[in-house]
Design an enzyme around this catalytic site. Sequence first.
Site, PDB file in Angstrom:
ATOM      1  CG  ASP A 183      -1.627  -1.380   1.321  1.00  0.00           C
ATOM      2  OD1 ASP A 183      -2.265  -1.766   0.337  1.00  0.00           O
ATOM      3  OD2 ASP A 183      -1.482  -2.067   2.351  1.00  0.00           O
TER       4      ASP A 183
ATOM      5  CG  HIS B 268      -3.544  -5.144   3.097  1.00  0.00           C
ATOM      6  ND1 HIS B 268      -3.068  -4.274   2.133  1.00  0.00           N
ATOM      7  CD2 HIS B 268      -3.793  -6.308   2.450  1.00  0.00           C
ATOM      8  CE1 HIS B 268      -3.028  -4.908   0.968  1.00  0.00           C
ATOM      9  NE2 HIS B 268      -3.477  -6.134   1.132  1.00  0.00           N
TER      10      HIS B 268
END
Length: 327
Positions: free
Chosen positions: A161, A189
């Site tokens: 990410d 996440h």
Amino acid sequence: MKAPLRVAVTGAAGQIGYSLLFRIASGAMFGPEQPVILQLIEAPIENAMKALEGVAMELDDCAFPLLKGIIMTDDAKVGFNNANWSLLVGAKPRGPGMERADLLKDNGKIFIAQGRIIDEVAAADARVAVVGNPANTNCMIAASQARRLTADRFTAMVRLDQNRAQTQLAKKAGVDLTSVRDIFIYGNHSPTMFPAFAHATINGKPATSVINDSAWLQGPFCETVGKRGAAIIAARGASSAASAANALVDHVRSLVTPGAIHSVAVKSNGAYGFDPNVWAGMPVRTTTPGSYEVIPGYSMDDFAKSKIAATNKELMDERAMVVDMLG
Ligand code: NAD
Ligand code: LMR
């Protein structure tokens, strides 16, 4: 020559495994001076072990000078034995239309057994990195089984990410991505993750003033980063693999590099308002190889606080869903 590190990898015959093992064996994860022994663990199903034999043949055929041995097993006690690093990749990936949390019931139980066994048989300096989704909560499940290894040894990956966010900022600003610094991921996440753009810099200046488009930063930027995994599944018909493997190389490489500052999902210590029982992405500084401290004190405005509250709530909800799996 240094003594080889023992690196256990679960799901070694899977998609991520196929992009990951060659990078570890080439030295990308632990550096060009560090030999490794790969301890490859697969599910006890015939096809997986057969596929794993093929992957091991290819590793042999690369003649990597740093690769000092390959163990292949479907017995976790053998696979994690004396492991210095355990990379927990093996788990079901999601398909189109699913959220990562939909995998909890199926994947969560894998991490009960693995957490227990790692605690029993891994090396004294054992470190664990969880990739299998939902990664934060699976990491919490594994860590909860441990009696010998402390919670800080268990981290989950939000580096993919971070890498995604860095590239999106660079593209928007029309700069080389190496100009973008200090973009960190907070929370889960999942689409609720928060890429904290207010602290990012571009060529040393605040990214907010270089980009000068708060509607884009608060809207499409956060959304693109949060939903990038689903976009890849929609385009490829399968979840990200090479970029996930690359992010795991970065995650571990940064964790063994003192001074590195990077995003890792770690057990909350209450910083930034995260519940102390969840594993949340935060900025950390590596102190000594394998150890880190959370960097406290980044200021959060109301927008950031509301994003962090939302991702914290989702982590707490996931925790409530698996409370019977916690040791
Ligand atoms: P895959 O289906 O290609 O491979 C998974 C492998 O794990 C299979 O070979 C399977 O046999 C094996 N496996 C299943 N249970 C196991 C067990 N108990 N022990 C050992 N091996 C086991 O999947 P993939 O694309 O490699 O993805 C793996 C996981 O990583 C998925 O959960 C996926 O959602 C997740 N993922 C996470 C991130 C992240 O950023 N955290 C990124 C991409 C993918
Ligand atoms: C990703 O972010 O690409 C992975 O977590 C796979 C997924 O399910 O999105």
